[in-house]
Design a protein around this motif. Structure first.
Motif, PDB file in Angstrom:
ATOM      1  N   VAL A  94       0.852  -1.061   0.021  1.00 42.34           N
ATOM      2  CA  VAL A  94       0.034   0.031   0.009  1.00 42.34           C
ATOM      3  C   VAL A  94       0.906   1.270  -0.119  1.00 42.34           C
ATOM      4  CG1 VAL A  94      -1.543   1.470   1.333  1.00 42.34           C
ATOM      5  CG2 VAL A  94      -1.890  -0.994   1.199  1.00 42.34           C
ATOM      6  N   GLU A  95       0.645   2.045  -0.990  1.00 41.56           N
ATOM      7  CA  GLU A  95       1.346   3.267  -1.084  1.00 41.56           C
ATOM      8  C   GLU A  95       0.382   4.303  -1.531  1.00 41.56           C
ATOM      9  OE1 GLU A  95       4.921   3.601  -3.420  1.00 41.56           O
ATOM     10  OE2 GLU A  95       4.913   5.890  -3.414  1.00 41.56           O
ATOM     11  N   SER A  96      -0.168   5.249  -0.483  1.00 35.02           N
ATOM     12  CA  SER A  96       0.122   5.308   0.807  1.00 35.02           C
ATOM     13  C   SER A  96      -0.952   5.313   1.669  1.00 35.02           C
ATOM     14  CB  SER A  96       0.846   6.748   1.115  1.00 35.02           C
ATOM     15  OG  SER A  96       1.884   6.956   0.331  1.00 35.02           O
ATOM     16  N   VAL A  97      -1.057   4.965   2.785  1.00 34.18           N
ATOM     17  CA  VAL A  97      -2.135   5.404   3.640  1.00 34.18           C
ATOM     18  C   VAL A  97      -1.822   6.877   4.152  1.00 34.18           C
ATOM     19  CG1 VAL A  97      -3.434   5.045   5.800  1.00 34.18           C
ATOM     20  CG2 VAL A  97      -2.612   3.038   4.568  1.00 34.18           C
ATOM     21  N   TYR A 134       4.189   5.420   3.723  1.00 37.27           N
ATOM     22  CA  TYR A 134       3.325   6.564   4.100  1.00 37.27           C
ATOM     23  C   TYR A 134       4.405   7.919   4.072  1.00 37.27           C
ATOM     24  CZ  TYR A 134       5.539   6.209   8.398  1.00 37.27           C
ATOM     25  OH  TYR A 134       6.279   6.035   9.685  1.00 37.27           O
ATOM     26  N   ASN A 135       4.086   9.247   4.249  1.00 40.02           N
ATOM     27  CA  ASN A 135       5.226  10.088   4.315  1.00 40.02           C
ATOM     28  C   ASN A 135       4.687  10.997   5.496  1.00 40.02           C
ATOM     29  OD1 ASN A 135       3.983  12.890   3.342  1.00 40.02           O
ATOM     30  ND2 ASN A 135       3.556  11.400   1.792  1.00 40.02           N
ATOM     31  N   PHE A 136       5.431  11.803   6.135  1.00 40.05           N
ATOM     32  CA  PHE A 136       5.057  12.758   7.042  1.00 40.05           C
ATOM     33  C   PHE A 136       5.631  14.292   6.660  1.00 40.05           C
ATOM     34  CE2 PHE A 136       4.394  14.333  11.366  1.00 40.05           C
ATOM     35  CZ  PHE A 136       3.548  13.389  11.615  1.00 40.05           C
ATOM     36  N   LEU A 140       2.830  19.808   1.286  1.00 37.20           N
ATOM     37  CA  LEU A 140       3.038  19.307  -0.155  1.00 37.20           C
ATOM     38  C   LEU A 140       3.809  17.997   0.076  1.00 37.20           C
ATOM     39  CD1 LEU A 140       4.556  22.563  -1.525  1.00 37.20           C
ATOM     40  CD2 LEU A 140       2.071  21.907  -1.851  1.00 37.20           C
ATOM     41  N   ASP A 141       3.395  17.176  -0.899  1.00 32.66           N
ATOM     42  CA  ASP A 141       4.226  15.633  -1.006  1.00 32.66           C
ATOM     43  C   ASP A 141       5.370  16.129  -2.095  1.00 32.66           C
ATOM     44  OD1 ASP A 141       4.863  12.926  -1.790  1.00 32.66           O
ATOM     45  OD2 ASP A 141       2.995  12.534  -1.198  1.00 32.66           O
ATOM     46  N   TRP A 142       5.436  15.245  -3.082  1.00 31.80           N
ATOM     47  CA  TRP A 142       6.826  15.740  -3.927  1.00 31.80           C
ATOM     48  C   TRP A 142       6.222  17.021  -4.794  1.00 31.80           C
ATOM     49  CZ3 TRP A 142       5.453  15.906  -9.174  1.00 31.80           C
ATOM     50  CH2 TRP A 142       4.280  15.210  -9.678  1.00 31.80           C
ATOM     51  N   ASP A 390      10.962   3.823  -9.776  1.00 28.51           N
ATOM     52  CA  ASP A 390      10.172   5.129  -9.392  1.00 28.51           C
ATOM     53  C   ASP A 390      10.340   5.934 -10.205  1.00 28.51           C
ATOM     54  OD1 ASP A 390       8.431   6.631  -7.785  1.00 28.51           O
ATOM     55  OD2 ASP A 390      10.145   7.783  -6.611  1.00 28.51           O
ATOM     56  N   HIS A 391       8.861   6.681 -10.847  1.00 27.33           N
ATOM     57  CA  HIS A 391       8.962   7.708 -11.893  1.00 27.33           C
ATOM     58  C   HIS A 391       9.727   7.260 -12.953  1.00 27.33           C
ATOM     59  CE1 HIS A 391       8.582  11.102  -8.716  1.00 27.33           C
ATOM     60  NE2 HIS A 391       7.851  10.069  -8.684  1.00 27.33           N
ATOM     61  N   GLY A 392       9.631   8.080 -14.115  1.00 30.13           N
ATOM     62  CA  GLY A 392      10.406   7.627 -15.490  1.00 30.13           C
ATOM     63  C   GLY A 392      10.185   8.668 -16.301  1.00 30.13           C
ATOM     64  N   GLY A 406       5.101  11.699 -13.918  1.00 32.18           N
ATOM     65  CA  GLY A 406       6.236  10.681 -13.103  1.00 32.18           C
ATOM     66  C   GLY A 406       5.747   9.342 -13.380  1.00 32.18           C
ATOM     67  N   TYR A 407       4.735   9.048 -13.785  1.00 27.22           N
ATOM     68  CA  TYR A 407       4.608   7.564 -14.098  1.00 27.22           C
ATOM     69  C   TYR A 407       4.133   7.151 -15.420  1.00 27.22           C
ATOM     70  CZ  TYR A 407       4.585   7.502  -9.043  1.00 27.22           C
ATOM     71  OH  TYR A 407       5.242   7.822  -7.669  1.00 27.22           O
ATOM     72  N   PRO A 408       4.871   7.517 -16.431  1.00 29.82           N
ATOM     73  CA  PRO A 408       4.440   7.046 -17.588  1.00 29.82           C
ATOM     74  C   PRO A 408       4.910   5.429 -18.009  1.00 29.82           C
ATOM     75  CG  PRO A 408       6.814   7.819 -17.666  1.00 29.82           C
ATOM     76  CD  PRO A 408       6.297   7.845 -16.356  1.00 29.82           C
TER      77      PRO A 408
HETATM   78  C1  DNO Z   1       6.148  10.282  -5.830  1.00 33.32           C
HETATM   79  C2  DNO Z   1       5.768   9.422  -4.791  1.00 33.32           C
HETATM   80  C3  DNO Z   1       5.332   9.923  -3.209  1.00 33.32           C
HETATM   81  C4  DNO Z   1       4.979   8.815  -2.400  1.00 33.32           C
HETATM   82  C5  DNO Z   1       4.591   9.372  -0.949  1.00 33.32           C
HETATM   83  C6  DNO Z   1       4.672   8.388  -0.080  1.00 33.32           C
HETATM   84  O1  DNO Z   1       6.002  10.080  -6.910  1.00 33.32           O
HETATM   85  O2  DNO Z   1       7.265   8.752  -4.579  1.00 33.32           O
HETATM   86  O3  DNO Z   1       4.466  10.767  -3.580  1.00 33.32           O
HETATM   87  O4  DNO Z   1       4.102   8.194  -2.849  1.00 33.32           O
HETATM   88  O5  DNO Z   1       5.250  10.377  -0.568  1.00 33.32           O
HETATM   89  O6  DNO Z   1       3.719   8.434   1.056  1.00 33.32           O
END
Ligand code: DNO
Length: 434
Positions: A94-97, A134-136, A140-142, A390-392, A406-408
């Protein structure tokens, strides 16, 4: 691509004996799939050689419970084709809760959200999944400034342009005292750049910066971002870290009881943005968190691309030193570019080819194989660590398809193929590089 010097001690040490080259038994090859709306199909994943799927229920708002029915539905969407035939794929990670902003700030409904989080973990574990990322990161995430930077080969990639980001911070969001956070020459460049920007460019930059995962920041306006920043005014890195440890103290015992492996994703990029604290950016940050709540359930998502945006993060070394806690891996590469702060930490970068860029992915994979071999010997059931390319870069038909940034499909397939090649070569009993 630059020729890298590979640390041969790592490679010799990781090479297991008697491995059949046709059998992929080291490092589980997974792939992120956003659900039925994803433009990469299940057949595409099969053809790319994917062994298991990484997915999440992005439509469930942060803080709410993932019900058993919703989880079962996603399992079914992954394991079955439309005609009812088995895909041969399983939902392994699971990515992410997502951790709600209330939990990170410890305000409003944070206690209810923690209870909901535990219930979601119970439901996830009951469905057979064992790994939860998960992340903290606050707000903003990425974060990137450009989602389609043209490459010399005709493809595109995602890009973090430091000056564009400073333009956003100082001139678009117009954060109070933002100027105090940057060296003078960076502010000068940002002022000059802003003066030449059209309204359209400003809008695009604003959209790119808050672009996130499906369902995440879809509706974040400039005022929303400002309101979030206001709420973090009194939360510094120490406070955020303390809130993180409180969160772990609550959920890790539940996860441990359920046999789950929780794994925190690093900050991307691994430095502070918009004056917000970021606390999972370095080896020291990770060490602090795994030591604070010691448990096999409290682990790491080692993301080479996120962490690699800082030159002081030694990825193969981190894998060697923290490897026992690594439950999930994101393998990709970035190329750091100018301008940067004088200490080299904050600066521009773009998403390079998986084996290009500044991180020595071959030595990193060698360290991962070494860790897996060690786990196997000691009888750890979780010795086969899932990783995803991851990504591409967007390549060939990706350029017309334009899926989730990021997900091609093709770009990731290329990345996976290159990584698989390295894994096979380094784990071959006869022909490992020496
Ligand atoms: C970006 C991902 C991140 C990741 C979250 C995990 O493409 O690697 O957004 O899914 O940070 O919680």
């Amino acid at each position: 691509m630059a020729i890298k010097t590979v640390d041969c001690r790592l490679i010799h040490g990781c090479r297991p004996k008697g491995l059949d080259i046709l059998e992929s038994i080291y490092m589980k090859q997974t792939w992120r799939w956003f659900g039925p709306a994803d433009l990469t199909s299940k057949s595409d994943m099969k053809m790319a050689g994917v062994e298991a799927v990484v997915s999440a229920l992005h439509h469930i708002p942060n803080g709410e419970i993932w019900s058993q029915d919703e989880i079962a539905l996603r399992h079914q969407q992954i394991t079955k084709f439309k005609n009812g035939d088995d895909t041969g794929l399983t939902w392994d990670v699971v990515e992410s809760v997502p951790v709600s902003e209330d939990i990170k700030k410890q305000n409003n409904h944070w206690r209810e959200h923690i209870e909901a989080y535990k219930t979601s973990l119970e439901n996830i574990a009951a469905s057979g999944i064992q790994t939860v990322c998960y992340n903290f990161m606050p707000v903003l995430d990425w974060t990137r400034t450009d989602l389609v930077m043209p490459l010399n080969n005709g493809g595109t990639c995602m890009h973090f342009d430091y000056i564009d980001f400073v333009v956003y911070d100082i001139f678009i969001i117009a954060r109070t005292n933002a100027q105090q956070d940057f060296p003078e020459q960076i502010i000068d460049q940002a002022a000059k750049r802003f003066a030449t920007m059209s309204d359209e460019t400003i809008q695009l930059l604003t959209r790119n910066i808050t672009f996130g995962l499906p369902g995440a920041n879809d509706t974040l306006s400039l005022d929303d971002v400002r309101a979030h920043l206001e709420e973090y005014k009194n939360i510094d890195a120490d406070r955020l870290r303390a809130n993180f440890i409180d969160f772990l103290e609550q959920i890790i015992p539940t996860a441990e009881k359920l046999g789950l492996r929780m794994c925190c994703h690093p900050d991307d990029p691994p430095f502070g943005l918009l004056g917000l604290p970021r606390i999972m950016s370095t080896e020291q940050d990770y060490k602090h968190i795994v030591d604070a709540v010691p448990s096999p359930a409290n682990g790491i998502t080692l993301c080479s691309g996120s962490l690699g945006a800082r030159a002081d993060n030694d990825l193969p070394g981190m894998m060697q030193r923290l490897g026992e806690h690594v439950h999930f891996l994101h393998l990709r590469n970035v190329k750091r570019t100018e301008p940067r702060d004088p200490d080299g930490i904050r600066g521009s970068f773009y998403e390079a080819e998986h084996l290009g860029g500044d991180t020595d992915i071959v030595s990193l994979i060698a360290a991962i194989l070494q860790q897996e071999t060690k786990r196997k010997k000691s009888g750890r059931a979780d010795w086969n660590i899932p990783f995803r390319p991851d990504h591409g870069q967007d390549l060939m038909t990706d350029l017309n398809r334009r899926g989730q940034p990021g997900y091609p499909t093709i770009g990731r397939m290329r990345g996976l193929a290159e990584l698989r090649g390295v894994i096979r070569a380094l784990s071959h009993s006869e022909h490992g590089v020496s």
